[in-house]
Scaffold this motif. Structure first.
Motif, mmCIF file in Angstrom:
data_model
loop_
_atom_site.group_PDB
_atom_site.id
_atom_site.type_symbol
_atom_site.label_atom_id
_atom_site.label_comp_id
_atom_site.label_asym_id
_atom_site.label_seq_id
_atom_site.Cartn_x
_atom_site.Cartn_y
_atom_site.Cartn_z
ATOM 1 N N UNK A 260 1.115 -1.128 0.008
ATOM 2 C CA UNK A 260 0.012 -0.114 0.056
ATOM 3 C C UNK A 260 0.916 1.155 -0.052
ATOM 4 N N UNK A 261 0.545 2.360 -1.008
ATOM 5 C CA UNK A 261 1.321 3.501 -0.910
ATOM 6 C C UNK A 261 0.276 4.639 -0.818
ATOM 7 N N UNK A 262 0.914 5.610 -0.382
ATOM 8 C CA UNK A 262 0.071 7.009 -0.492
ATOM 9 C C UNK A 262 0.817 7.922 -1.334
ATOM 10 N N UNK A 263 0.062 8.934 -1.803
ATOM 11 C CA UNK A 263 0.733 9.684 -2.896
ATOM 12 C C UNK A 263 -0.133 11.115 -2.854
ATOM 13 N N UNK A 264 0.289 12.027 -3.834
ATOM 14 C CA UNK A 264 -0.277 13.292 -3.943
ATOM 15 C C UNK A 264 -1.580 13.270 -4.647
ATOM 16 N N UNK A 265 -1.377 12.619 -5.828
ATOM 17 C CA UNK A 265 -2.413 12.492 -6.956
ATOM 18 C C UNK A 265 -1.930 11.541 -7.893
ATOM 19 N N UNK A 266 -2.890 11.141 -8.724
ATOM 20 C CA UNK A 266 -2.467 10.780 -10.173
ATOM 21 C C UNK A 266 -2.180 11.708 -11.087
ATOM 22 N N UNK A 267 -0.938 11.748 -11.848
ATOM 23 C CA UNK A 267 -0.751 12.123 -12.830
ATOM 24 C C UNK A 267 -1.714 12.291 -13.966
ATOM 25 N N UNK A 268 -1.530 13.129 -15.167
ATOM 26 C CA UNK A 268 -2.281 13.007 -16.463
ATOM 27 C C UNK A 268 -2.043 11.529 -17.033
ATOM 28 N N UNK A 269 -0.866 11.164 -17.126
ATOM 29 C CA UNK A 269 -0.158 10.062 -17.566
ATOM 30 C C UNK A 269 -0.288 8.736 -17.012
ATOM 31 N N UNK A 270 -1.187 8.600 -15.688
ATOM 32 C CA UNK A 270 -1.387 7.663 -14.961
ATOM 33 C C UNK A 270 -0.401 7.177 -13.998
ATOM 34 N N UNK A 271 0.290 8.165 -13.396
ATOM 35 C CA UNK A 271 1.481 7.687 -12.606
ATOM 36 C C UNK A 271 1.202 8.338 -11.214
ATOM 37 N N UNK A 272 1.810 7.726 -10.297
ATOM 38 C CA UNK A 272 1.799 7.959 -8.814
ATOM 39 C C UNK A 272 2.815 8.998 -8.746
ATOM 40 N N UNK A 273 1.997 10.391 -8.193
ATOM 41 C CA UNK A 273 3.118 11.408 -7.831
ATOM 42 C C UNK A 273 3.562 11.330 -6.490
ATOM 43 N N UNK A 274 4.726 11.428 -6.227
ATOM 44 C CA UNK A 274 5.766 11.213 -5.053
ATOM 45 C C UNK A 274 5.058 10.176 -4.148
ATOM 46 N N UNK A 275 4.966 8.724 -4.441
ATOM 47 C CA UNK A 275 4.316 7.664 -3.570
ATOM 48 C C UNK A 275 5.236 7.485 -2.528
ATOM 49 N N UNK A 276 4.737 7.245 -1.417
ATOM 50 C CA UNK A 276 5.562 6.855 -0.353
ATOM 51 C C UNK A 276 4.926 5.298 0.513
#
Length: 282
Positions: A260-276
Motif C-alpha cells: 500500500x502506498x500513499x501519494x499526492x495524486x495521479x498524474x495525467x499520464x496515470x502515474x503516482x505522484x511522489x508515492x510513499x
C-alpha cells in the motif's frame, strides 16, 4: 532582493488550536516576488530567478515596494482545479514566444500568503498576524493575484473542505511566528494523501527504488520514499527468488509482493505522484 523562504515541517493529522491560523495548501511552486524601485524580480525557493517565466505577474497590484511570499499555480478555468502539472509545464518553457503565448492561453495565478518587506521596511520579525494585516492592506486581488484564505483555530473543518475538493492539504501557522529563512516547527503541513495498492515488479540498481505496477501490469511509478530498512531487507529476502531478468538500470521480478502506498495524486499520464510506502499487503 531574494529572501530564502520559511519552510514547513510535516504533521500527519489535522488539528484544532486557537494559537494557529490554517490555510489551504496551494499545489504549485514557491515564489518570492520582490518589487523595489520599479524593478521586479521573482525567485523560486532555491533562489533561481524566474521573472521571465511569468509575464502575466509583472504588474503587481500594490502601491509600494514590497517582497511577497506565496505560491504560483495554474487554475483550470473550467473546473477551478489547481493543476500542478500545468504550472510545471509553464516553469520549464524556454523560448520567449512560447512563454508569451502561454501567459495568454494558460495564465498562472499568484497566491500570496506572507509579506516580508513593505516600503523598504523589513517586517519579518513581526508576528504572523501583524504581517497578515499588512499583506491585506498592501495588495489587492485581481485575476492574477490573490491573498490566501486563512481561518483561525479550526484546522479539522478546513481539512474536511480540502478533502471534499481534492486539494493538496492544509498549512498550520503559529499566529505569533516570526518569519525565518529555514524549516520551522511554527509552520506545519498536513497532506491530503490518496492511497492505492500496487505490486512490486522490480527494483532500481543504482539507488533505492521499487518499480510499481497496477493489477493490469501497467507501470505506475517508483516507490522510493518512507520505506524502513527492515522492510527493504524483508522484500529482498523474498524477491531474489522471483527474479525474471534485468537490464542496466533495473532488476525485474514476478509481481507477487503487494504494498500500500500513499501519494499526492495521479498524474495525467496515470502515474503516482511522489508515492510513499505505507505497508505490505499480505
Amino acid at each position: 532582493m531574494f529572501i530564502a523562504p520559511m519552510l514547513l515541517e510535516k504533521r500527519e493529522e489535522p488539528f484544532d488550536d486557537d494559537r494557529y491560523v490554517f490555510e489551504p495548501k496551494i499545489d504549485g511552486h514557491r515564489l518570492v516576488i520582490s518589487l523595489s524601485g520599479g524593478r521586479l524580480n521573482m525567485y523560486t525557493r532555491h533562489g533561481n530567478e524566474v521573472t521571465r517565466q511569468y509575464p502575466e505577474l509583472h504588474d503587481v497590484p500594490t502601491r509600494s515596494d514590497i517582497v511577497l511570499d506565496g505560491e504560483v499555480a495554474c487554475v483550470n478555468s473550467v473546473t477551478g482545479a489547481i493543476e500542478f502539472e500545468s504550472v510545471m509545464e509553464r516553469f520549464k518553457l524556454a523560448k520567449e514566444a512560447r512563454i508569451t503565448e502561454a501567459a495568454r492561453t494558460r495564465p498562472v495565478h499568484f497566491f500570496a500568503f506572507d509579506v516580508l518587506s513593505v516600503a523598504g521596511r523589513d517586517v519579518r520579525n513581526l508576528p504572523l498576524t501583524e504581517r497578515k494585516a499588512i499583506l491585506n492592506e498592501s495588495i489587492t486581488n485581481n485575476p492574477y493575484f490573490s491573498r490566501v484564505l486563512s481561518v483561525e483555530g479550526t484546522g479539522r473543518s478546513l481539512f474536511d473542505v480540502v478533502q471534499a475538493r481534492r486539494l493538496e492539504g492544509i498549512v498550520a501557522k503559529r499566529k505569533d511566528s516570526a518569519y525565518v529563512s529555514r524549516r520551522s516547527a511554527a509552520w506545519l503541513k498536513v497532506i491530503n494523501y490518496e492511497y492505492a495498492d500496487v505490486y512490486i515488479a522490480g527494483w532500481r540498481k543504482e539507488e533505492f527504488g521499487w518499480l510499481a505496477q497496477d493489477e493490469s501490469g501497467r507501470g505506475v511509478g517508483i516507490v522510493e520514499l518512507a520505506v524502513p530498512v527492515a522492510h527493504r531487507k524483508a522484500f529482498y529476502s523474498v524477491a531474489r527468488a522471483l527474479v525474471t531478468g534485468e537490464d542496466r538500470a533495473f532488476v525485474y521480478v514476478e509481481p507477487r509482493v503487494k504494498v500500500r502506498v500513499r501519494f499526492r495524486n495521479w498524474t495525467s499520464g496515470g502515474r503516482l505522484r511522489t508515492p510513499e510506502f505505507v505497508k505490505f499487503i499480505v
